[in-house]
Motif scaffolding. Sequence first.
Motif, PDB file in Angstrom:
ATOM      1  N   ALA A  43       0.785  -1.158  -0.016  1.00  0.00           N
ATOM      2  CA  ALA A  43       0.117   0.040   0.272  1.00  0.00           C
ATOM      3  C   ALA A  43       0.999   1.192  -0.023  1.00  0.00           C
ATOM      4  O   ALA A  43       1.523   1.214   0.835  1.00  0.00           O
ATOM      5  CB  ALA A  43      -0.857   0.152   1.166  1.00  0.00           C
ATOM      6  N   ALA A  44       0.761   2.193  -0.942  1.00  0.00           N
ATOM      7  CA  ALA A  44       1.384   3.535  -1.162  1.00  0.00           C
ATOM      8  C   ALA A  44       0.788   4.571   0.024  1.00  0.00           C
ATOM      9  O   ALA A  44       1.438   5.276   0.326  1.00  0.00           O
ATOM     10  CB  ALA A  44       1.501   3.956  -2.613  1.00  0.00           C
ATOM     11  N   ILE A  45      -0.519   4.148  -0.151  1.00  0.00           N
ATOM     12  CA  ILE A  45      -1.202   5.389   0.720  1.00  0.00           C
ATOM     13  C   ILE A  45      -1.992   4.569   1.866  1.00  0.00           C
ATOM     14  O   ILE A  45      -2.667   3.714   1.483  1.00  0.00           O
ATOM     15  CB  ILE A  45      -2.260   6.234  -0.375  1.00  0.00           C
ATOM     16  CG1 ILE A  45      -1.526   6.946  -1.298  1.00  0.00           C
ATOM     17  CG2 ILE A  45      -2.942   7.263   0.664  1.00  0.00           C
ATOM     18  CD1 ILE A  45      -2.339   7.670  -2.046  1.00  0.00           C
ATOM     19  N   LEU A  46      -1.909   5.421   3.083  1.00  0.00           N
ATOM     20  CA  LEU A  46      -2.769   4.701   4.271  1.00  0.00           C
ATOM     21  C   LEU A  46      -3.705   5.732   4.630  1.00  0.00           C
ATOM     22  O   LEU A  46      -3.325   7.050   5.079  1.00  0.00           O
ATOM     23  CB  LEU A  46      -1.895   4.415   5.560  1.00  0.00           C
ATOM     24  CG  LEU A  46      -0.569   3.443   5.151  1.00  0.00           C
ATOM     25  CD1 LEU A  46       0.464   3.345   6.238  1.00  0.00           C
ATOM     26  CD2 LEU A  46      -1.054   2.046   4.923  1.00  0.00           C
ATOM     27  N   ALA A  78       5.224   5.175   3.430  1.00  0.00           N
ATOM     28  CA  ALA A  78       3.796   5.470   2.965  1.00  0.00           C
ATOM     29  C   ALA A  78       3.123   6.881   3.271  1.00  0.00           C
ATOM     30  O   ALA A  78       3.430   7.371   4.106  1.00  0.00           O
ATOM     31  CB  ALA A  78       2.895   4.472   3.414  1.00  0.00           C
ATOM     32  N   VAL A  79       2.611   7.138   2.315  1.00  0.00           N
ATOM     33  CA  VAL A  79       1.796   8.324   2.264  1.00  0.00           C
ATOM     34  C   VAL A  79       0.777   8.472   3.341  1.00  0.00           C
ATOM     35  O   VAL A  79      -0.179   7.413   3.411  1.00  0.00           O
ATOM     36  CB  VAL A  79       1.098   8.673   0.974  1.00  0.00           C
ATOM     37  CG1 VAL A  79       0.334  10.373   1.126  1.00  0.00           C
ATOM     38  CG2 VAL A  79       2.160   9.084  -0.043  1.00  0.00           C
ATOM     39  N   ALA A 295       3.434   7.439  -5.982  1.00  0.00           N
ATOM     40  CA  ALA A 295       2.504   8.104  -5.763  1.00  0.00           C
ATOM     41  C   ALA A 295       2.512   9.516  -5.431  1.00  0.00           C
ATOM     42  O   ALA A 295       1.684  10.209  -5.833  1.00  0.00           O
ATOM     43  CB  ALA A 295       1.848   7.392  -4.431  1.00  0.00           C
ATOM     44  N   ARG A 296       3.637   9.728  -4.686  1.00  0.00           N
ATOM     45  CA  ARG A 296       3.834  11.538  -4.314  1.00  0.00           C
ATOM     46  C   ARG A 296       4.054  12.059  -5.681  1.00  0.00           C
ATOM     47  O   ARG A 296       3.707  13.157  -5.973  1.00  0.00           O
ATOM     48  CB  ARG A 296       4.829  11.529  -3.601  1.00  0.00           C
ATOM     49  CG  ARG A 296       4.837  11.128  -2.039  1.00  0.00           C
ATOM     50  CD  ARG A 296       6.145  11.118  -1.164  1.00  0.00           C
ATOM     51  NE  ARG A 296       5.709  11.048  -0.009  1.00  0.00           N
ATOM     52  CZ  ARG A 296       5.921   9.784   0.821  1.00  0.00           C
ATOM     53  NH1 ARG A 296       6.499   8.982   0.095  1.00  0.00           N
ATOM     54  NH2 ARG A 296       5.712   9.714   1.899  1.00  0.00           N
ATOM     55  N   LEU A 299       0.819  12.519  -7.824  1.00  0.00           N
ATOM     56  CA  LEU A 299      -0.419  13.297  -7.168  1.00  0.00           C
ATOM     57  C   LEU A 299       0.148  14.481  -6.615  1.00  0.00           C
ATOM     58  O   LEU A 299      -0.405  15.205  -6.110  1.00  0.00           O
ATOM     59  CB  LEU A 299      -1.016  12.358  -5.807  1.00  0.00           C
ATOM     60  CG  LEU A 299      -1.768  11.054  -6.192  1.00  0.00           C
ATOM     61  CD1 LEU A 299      -2.067  10.393  -5.011  1.00  0.00           C
ATOM     62  CD2 LEU A 299      -2.740  11.252  -7.267  1.00  0.00           C
ATOM     63  N   ASN A 300       1.483  14.916  -6.907  1.00  0.00           N
ATOM     64  CA  ASN A 300       1.984  15.997  -6.407  1.00  0.00           C
ATOM     65  C   ASN A 300       1.949  16.475  -5.126  1.00  0.00           C
ATOM     66  O   ASN A 300       1.362  17.710  -4.740  1.00  0.00           O
ATOM     67  CB  ASN A 300       1.760  17.206  -7.406  1.00  0.00           C
ATOM     68  CG  ASN A 300       2.171  18.587  -7.476  1.00  0.00           C
ATOM     69  OD1 ASN A 300       3.487  18.623  -7.395  1.00  0.00           O
ATOM     70  ND2 ASN A 300       1.606  19.712  -7.658  1.00  0.00           N
ATOM     71  N   LEU A 301       2.429  15.441  -4.370  1.00  0.00           N
ATOM     72  CA  LEU A 301       2.292  15.681  -2.856  1.00  0.00           C
ATOM     73  C   LEU A 301       3.509  16.392  -2.349  1.00  0.00           C
ATOM     74  O   LEU A 301       4.791  16.342  -2.954  1.00  0.00           O
ATOM     75  CB  LEU A 301       2.181  14.222  -1.969  1.00  0.00           C
ATOM     76  CG  LEU A 301       0.970  13.536  -2.655  1.00  0.00           C
ATOM     77  CD1 LEU A 301       0.961  12.106  -1.905  1.00  0.00           C
ATOM     78  CD2 LEU A 301      -0.399  14.348  -2.295  1.00  0.00           C
ATOM     79  N   LYS A 302       3.277  16.885  -1.167  1.00  0.00           N
ATOM     80  CA  LYS A 302       4.480  17.843  -0.631  1.00  0.00           C
ATOM     81  C   LYS A 302       5.710  17.018  -0.026  1.00  0.00           C
ATOM     82  O   LYS A 302       6.845  17.334   0.335  1.00  0.00           O
ATOM     83  CB  LYS A 302       3.903  18.759   0.583  1.00  0.00           C
ATOM     84  CG  LYS A 302       3.595  18.265   1.510  1.00  0.00           C
ATOM     85  CD  LYS A 302       2.729  19.113   2.653  1.00  0.00           C
ATOM     86  CE  LYS A 302       2.346  18.461   3.948  1.00  0.00           C
ATOM     87  NZ  LYS A 302       1.639  19.622   4.712  1.00  0.00           N
ATOM     88  N   GLY A 303       5.438  15.754   0.240  1.00  0.00           N
ATOM     89  CA  GLY A 303       6.542  15.157   0.848  1.00  0.00           C
ATOM     90  C   GLY A 303       6.403  14.598   2.448  1.00  0.00           C
ATOM     91  O   GLY A 303       5.874  15.562   3.280  1.00  0.00           O
TER      92      GLY A 303
END
Length: 309
Positions: A43-46, A78-79, A295-296, A299-303
């Motif tokens: 799972a990349a996102i929790l 994970a994110v 995934a980051r 989805l252009n996530l901040k880290g």
Amino acid sequence: MSRKVVITCAITGSIHTPSMSPYLPVTPDEIAEHAIEAAEAGAAILHLHARDPETGFPSPSPDVFGQFLPRIKQSTDAVVNISTGGGMSMTVNDRMQAALTAAPEMASLNMGSMNFGLFPAAERPRDWKYDWEKDFLESSKDFVFKNTFADIETLLTELGEKNGTRFEFECYDVGHLYNLAHFRDRGLVKGPIFLQFVLGVLGGIGADPENLMHLKSTADRLFGEDYQFSVLGAGRHQMPLAAMSASLGGNVRVGLEDNLYMRKGELAKTNAEQVRKVREILEGLSLEIATPDEARSLLNLKGGDQVAF
């Protein structure tokens, strides 16, 4: 051509009650252990909710979230996606406190008010572990899950603009996509948009393949190429709709928040079991599993170094 598919795992939620499964994670330790195992499984996102560790009742408390968020961050890359959906007993202000405090990379955001019926589960015979459970489920017969335009705007500005948190936009019906397009047109939502199509909740769109096709074609028309989508199929619809989502170019969500079972009559003992099962489906379709960093990027996530926990 191969592509990377993002697996989201929703660890505990606020829909199921402890009497429905002895394996539902309730305490901070249990939530952390399930989340870490799910990340190790792929799972990349929790997607995270919290519960009162003494009673299993859904909790909005930043203090309870704070008992498992650092442990998850220390043990996995994970994110972390904190729910702002909360639970039936919570106000909108309650529901956003944990995400406002933790400033996660992602938070869920429900895109419209709706009936949210859990009451059929109260009709099934079972030995209730806690006094609150049956009444909690039955009360949903007269419950509206409140997500007004003002509520959504508050979250987009207070959590999104000020904290840099991006969103898993949960859409339980077609009208929710138009609500999201409204905020996109006002400049309050910027791409890439991450849609979570939710099918099979009583009060929302049904878990029919035709409905998923309609959701996707509507999103294509409204958002063009500036979005990614994932699919949440409630209950027994979890794996069939995950497979359909993957075949349509989408991502997938599994977890005990959405479905307590591995197959008919067999409870899932861990969230990781469901992650491994959907991973087998995806790899059987010759699809690759996205890492958290992939995934980051998608989805252009901040880290993970920009959160407050």
